[in-house]
Scaffold this motif. Structure first.
Motif, mmCIF file in Angstrom:
data_model
loop_
_atom_site.group_PDB
_atom_site.id
_atom_site.type_symbol
_atom_site.label_atom_id
_atom_site.label_comp_id
_atom_site.label_asym_id
_atom_site.label_seq_id
_atom_site.Cartn_x
_atom_site.Cartn_y
_atom_site.Cartn_z
ATOM 1 N N GLY A 16 0.692 -1.287 0.108
ATOM 2 C CA GLY A 16 0.188 0.169 -0.011
ATOM 3 C C GLY A 16 0.722 1.242 -0.113
ATOM 4 N N GLU A 35 10.710 3.562 6.100
ATOM 5 C CA GLU A 35 10.594 2.140 6.064
ATOM 6 C C GLU A 35 11.496 1.641 6.944
ATOM 7 N N ARG A 36 11.047 0.655 8.281
ATOM 8 C CA ARG A 36 11.685 0.409 9.161
ATOM 9 C C ARG A 36 12.821 -0.844 8.761
ATOM 10 N N ASN A 92 4.732 -10.726 8.543
ATOM 11 C CA ASN A 92 4.784 -10.602 6.976
ATOM 12 C C ASN A 92 6.069 -10.432 6.557
ATOM 13 N N ALA A 94 9.471 -6.704 6.618
ATOM 14 C CA ALA A 94 9.845 -5.672 6.923
ATOM 15 C C ALA A 94 11.263 -5.128 6.026
ATOM 16 N N CYS A 95 10.928 -4.558 4.751
ATOM 17 C CA CYS A 95 11.879 -4.320 3.789
ATOM 18 C C CYS A 95 11.321 -3.268 2.908
ATOM 19 N N GLY A 104 4.327 -14.652 -3.016
ATOM 20 C CA GLY A 104 4.303 -15.803 -4.265
ATOM 21 C C GLY A 104 3.761 -14.944 -5.288
ATOM 22 N N ALA A 105 3.203 -13.957 -5.305
ATOM 23 C CA ALA A 105 2.744 -12.979 -6.384
ATOM 24 C C ALA A 105 1.298 -13.447 -6.897
ATOM 25 N N MET A 106 0.612 -14.221 -6.324
ATOM 26 C CA MET A 106 -0.894 -14.273 -6.856
ATOM 27 C C MET A 106 -1.612 -13.003 -6.804
ATOM 28 N N VAL A 252 9.178 4.196 12.893
ATOM 29 C CA VAL A 252 8.287 5.106 13.225
ATOM 30 C C VAL A 252 7.745 4.736 14.472
ATOM 31 N N VAL A 524 -3.290 -9.189 -1.786
ATOM 32 C CA VAL A 524 -2.354 -8.113 -2.111
ATOM 33 C C VAL A 524 -3.008 -7.150 -3.275
HETATM 34 C C1 LIG Z 1 6.400 -15.081 1.679
HETATM 35 C C2 LIG Z 1 4.962 -14.444 1.223
HETATM 36 C C3 LIG Z 1 4.278 -14.729 0.509
HETATM 37 C C4 LIG Z 1 2.791 -13.944 -0.006
HETATM 38 N N1 LIG Z 1 2.066 -14.445 -1.019
HETATM 39 C C5 LIG Z 1 1.118 -13.726 -1.447
HETATM 40 C C6 LIG Z 1 0.524 -13.930 -2.636
HETATM 41 O O1 LIG Z 1 0.861 -14.707 -3.299
HETATM 42 N N2 LIG Z 1 -0.701 -13.196 -2.923
HETATM 43 C C7 LIG Z 1 -1.056 -12.055 -2.054
HETATM 44 O O2 LIG Z 1 -2.057 -11.677 -2.470
HETATM 45 N N3 LIG Z 1 -0.376 -11.981 -1.086
HETATM 46 C C8 LIG Z 1 0.600 -12.545 -0.525
HETATM 47 N N4 LIG Z 1 1.430 -12.149 0.424
HETATM 48 C C9 LIG Z 1 0.823 -11.097 1.428
HETATM 49 C C10 LIG Z 1 1.066 -9.665 0.899
HETATM 50 O O3 LIG Z 1 2.541 -9.740 0.812
HETATM 51 C C11 LIG Z 1 0.546 -8.731 1.957
HETATM 52 O O4 LIG Z 1 -0.969 -8.903 1.935
HETATM 53 C C12 LIG Z 1 0.889 -7.175 1.342
HETATM 54 O O5 LIG Z 1 2.347 -6.998 1.140
HETATM 55 C C13 LIG Z 1 0.219 -6.369 2.445
HETATM 56 O O6 LIG Z 1 0.335 -5.162 2.259
HETATM 57 P P1 LIG Z 1 0.632 -3.954 3.400
HETATM 58 O O7 LIG Z 1 0.646 -2.707 2.564
HETATM 59 O O8 LIG Z 1 -0.655 -4.246 4.185
HETATM 60 O O9 LIG Z 1 1.819 -4.239 4.049
HETATM 61 P P2 LIG Z 1 3.329 -4.704 3.712
HETATM 62 O O10 LIG Z 1 3.581 -4.994 2.327
HETATM 63 O O11 LIG Z 1 3.707 -5.474 4.887
HETATM 64 O O12 LIG Z 1 3.934 -3.281 4.168
HETATM 65 C C14 LIG Z 1 3.992 -2.985 5.248
HETATM 66 C C15 LIG Z 1 5.635 -1.941 5.461
HETATM 67 O O13 LIG Z 1 5.664 -1.296 6.448
HETATM 68 C C16 LIG Z 1 6.686 -1.271 7.313
HETATM 69 N N5 LIG Z 1 6.666 -0.940 8.585
HETATM 70 C C17 LIG Z 1 5.828 -1.532 9.537
HETATM 71 N N6 LIG Z 1 5.927 -0.859 10.827
HETATM 72 C C18 LIG Z 1 6.502 0.415 10.467
HETATM 73 C C19 LIG Z 1 7.058 1.455 11.450
HETATM 74 N N7 LIG Z 1 6.819 1.571 12.610
HETATM 75 N N8 LIG Z 1 7.973 2.276 10.672
HETATM 76 C C20 LIG Z 1 8.469 2.261 9.385
HETATM 77 N N9 LIG Z 1 7.980 1.191 8.638
HETATM 78 C C21 LIG Z 1 7.065 0.118 9.232
HETATM 79 C C22 LIG Z 1 7.102 -2.638 7.063
HETATM 80 O O14 LIG Z 1 8.451 -3.141 7.457
HETATM 81 C C23 LIG Z 1 6.679 -3.186 5.769
HETATM 82 O O15 LIG Z 1 7.460 -3.064 4.812
HETATM 83 C C24 LIG Z 1 2.694 -13.030 0.823
HETATM 84 C C25 LIG Z 1 3.372 -12.533 1.685
HETATM 85 C C26 LIG Z 1 4.647 -12.988 2.057
HETATM 86 C C27 LIG Z 1 5.521 -12.706 3.145
#
Ligand SMILES: Cc1cc2nc3c(=O)[nH]c(=O)nc-3n(C[C@H](O)[C@H](O)[C@H](O)COP(=O)(O)OP(=O)(O)OC[C@H]3O[C@@H](n4cnc5c(N)ncnc54)[C@H](O)[C@@H]3O)c2cc1C
Length: 544
Positions: A16, A35-36, A92, A94-95, A104-106, A252, A524
């Motif tokens: 997001g 980003e942490r 999940n 942190a990068c 997995g990228a579905m 943060v 995702v």
């Molecule tokens: C191995 C794996 C396989 C997956 N396969 C799929 C798939 O095939 N299809 C699918 O739909 N989804 C998949 N997912 C899930 C998908 O990656 C997540 O649903 C999606 O990334 C969540 O998005 P988000 O924006 O909510 O959070 P995230 O992408 O998790 O991003 C949040 C970011 O915020 C950062 N953050 C958190 N707290 C702080 C702070 N206090 N200060 C600074 N930075 C901070 C974190 O480090 C992180 O980088 C998979 C995830 C993993 C790990």
């Protein structure tokens, strides 16, 4: 001393956050993306079967590390401090890229009914099941934008009953042995199989090459950069705009507000662990469902004694993920041809319309199993050691197929994120405390879907099958969602339909936490589509 004021601070460079940052910066707003974690490449992490984002016995390759523990509450109410590689942590990533760096990228669109669960199924006791305040049609143009800008491959018109205005930009990969076997069996059963849409280049796209079909996909970085996340699409565009600075290794701590309750910026610990203050006109939280709730709850003040947005005690509630369910099948012949990513074929015949069931799940074959994972996948009654186990591994690694799916969970008010009263992380910030259970109906749905998975495998010729069904343990994990619900009523939600926190007109949320329900699909693409929508809304309404 405060740093130079910017128009927007975005917390979290994941699915997001990366997209909102790009929408704002490319619309001319000045921004800082915090980003942490760090910005990894495929070459600073080995293909380590015990240390990646899927099998993490020795740690999570893409974070977080042990500086960020959590507290888990068990059935007896006892607490324990857990590290990111413990299942109870609900990790999940942190990068830069967040989960999208190693996922997995579905790339699933939710179906129209997934936005209208209460209207479709009625009230369910013990659940806060509700409709989203927006419809599938509201999100459709943004699904398309995500599919084309981030890059999705698959059939031009995937057989999901989610109407689209434009086909996918890339074709699917050629079929594997497993795909051919399962496709024929599904058709014999009268089902409607199709290629899983994937955020993966199958042909050169966006200036990067195609997937080389290696077996280390989900949980790992892509060596040929063919897996599309925010780290290699929108974040580079954001930085190229010249309007946004990405600061990595920055944790943060808190959202700052003034005496009128408006947000004025945030504080964070920089890469040297010094506390910094970043003033901003607008703050967008995209730290993922668990950490976004933590930030709100940790931001207490006279006007917000229970945390920002938490006047009605909804922040951190309704934590959802997906109860994974399905079956394993053993075959009398080789079905493994070592062509990654493995997962390729799906059916959506059981996402809705299941008698006596609220919702359902897609079913698809699984990613290539690492040997360490297969060692645990034994038939009922077989020991996980000794000569018989070794013989099983040798005989069936290439003769096994898994069919699984993410059960649409019913939101539960007491499945929740709080901040712990005593435990603090490395930086002295109160950590997350996780407690609660899945709804019992999720277990019933899991059994129903697992039986369908077994039937599919048997039709494909499996000589032995057994189910894997969920229990009532707290959900969340990699598909975490729901903790800052979107809704029109401020008494029963945290953000409005534009994902603006009800109480605070310059604070937005753009990650999985705003999902009212989480679909019977990996989430995702929905998080990305909604982030495009929120980013566009903020940029359009921005007064220079
Ligand atoms: C191995 C794996 C396989 C997956 N396969 C799929 C798939 O095939 N299809 C699918 O739909 N989804 C998949 N997912 C899930 C998908 O990656 C997540 O649903 C999606 O990334 C969540 O998005 P988000 O924006 O909510 O959070 P995230 O992408 O998790 O991003 C949040 C970011 O915020 C950062 N953050 C958190 N707290 C702080 C702070 N206090 N200060 C600074 N930075 C901070 C974190 O480090 C992180 O980088 C998979 C995830 C993993 C790990």
């Amino acid at each position: 001393m405060a740093l130079k004021r910017v128009n927007a601070v975005i917390v979290g460079a994941g699915a997001g956050g990366g997209i909102v940052a790009k929408e704002l910066a490319c619309a001319g707003m000045t921004a800082v993306l915090l980003e942490r974690g760090k910005w990894h490449t495929a070459f600073d992490s080995r293909k380590d079967d015990l240390c990646n984002q899927r099998t993490s016995q020795l740690g999570c390759a893409f974070g977080p590390d042990e500086r960020s523990p959590r507290v888990a509450v068990d059935d007896a109410g006892d607490t324990r401090v857990v590290q990111p590689n413990d299942w109870a942590y609900s990790n999940n990533a942190a990068c830069v890229g967040g989960g999208t760096f190693s996922y997995g990228a579905m790339a699933w669109r939710f179906m129209p009914q997934d936005f209208r669960m209460r209207s479709t199924y009625g009230a369910v006791e013990g659940s806060t099941l509700n409709d989203w305040p927006i419809s599938y049609q509201d999100l459709e143009p943004y699904y398309e934008k995500a599919e084309w800008e981030i890059g999705v491959s698959g059939e031009a018109e995937p057989a999901v009953k989610a109407p689209r205005n434009r086909p996918l930009p890339m074709p699917p990969l050629p079929d594997s042995k497993e795909h051919v076997l399962l496709e024929a069996a599904a058709k014999r059963l009268g089902l409607h199989p199709f290629h899983i849409p994937m955020l993966r280049n199958t042909v050169p796209y966006n200036g990067r090459g195609a997937c080389m079909r290696c077996r280390w996909c989900v949980g790992f970085a892509c060596e040929v950069d063919a897996k599309n996340g925010t780290h290699n699409t929108v974040i580079p565009k954001t930085l190229a705009s010249g309007n946004c600075e990405l600061r990595t290794n920055c944790m943060v701590k808190e959202i700052l507000t003034d005496s009128r309750g408006r947000v004025t910026g945030i504080t964070y610990f920089d890469s040297e662990n010094h506390l910094q203050e970043q003033p901003a006109d607008i703050v967008v939280l995209a730290a993922s469902a668990i950490e976004t709730a933590r930030l709100l709850l940790n931001s207490k003040s006279r006007l917000f004694p229970a945390g920002i947005g938490n006047r009605h005690d909804w922040v951190g509630r309704n934590l959802q993920g997906h109860a994974y369910t399905g079956a394993m099948g053993l075959f009398g012949f080789d079905v493994f041809d070592d062509l990654g990513p493995g997962a390729s074929i799906a059916i959506c015949d059981y996402n809705h319309g299941n008698p006596g069931i609220v919702g359902g799940a897609l079913l698809c074959n699984e990613f290539i199993r690492l040997p360490i994972q297969f060692a645990d996948m034994t038939p009922p009654g077989m020991r996980r050691w000794g000569a018989a186990h070794k013989e099983y591994m040798r005989k069936f690694y290439k003769r096994s197929v898994i069919v699984m799916g993410p059960v649409q969970e019913l939101p539960v008010f007491d499945a929740r994120v709080q901040v712990d009263p005593t435990v603090k992380d490395f930086w002295g910030i109160p950590v997350v405390r996780l407690s609660g259970h899945r709804h019992p109906a999720d277990v019933a749905t899991g059994k129903y879907i697992a039986a369908k998975a077994e039937a599919w495998l048997k039709e494909a010729g499996a000589i032995q099958t057994w189910p894997r069904t969920p229990g009532r343990e707290l959900s969340g994990g990699q598909h975490q969602a729901g903790t800052c619900r979107m809704g029109d009523d401020p008494q029963t939600s945290v953000v409005d339909r534009n994902c603006r926190v009800h109480d605070v007109d310059n604070l937005f949320i753009a990650d999985g936490s705003v999902h009212v329900t989480n679909g019977g699909f990996n989430p995702v693409l929905t998080i990305m589509a909604n982030a495009y929508r929120v980013g566009e809304y903020i940029a359009r309404n921005w007064r220079r």
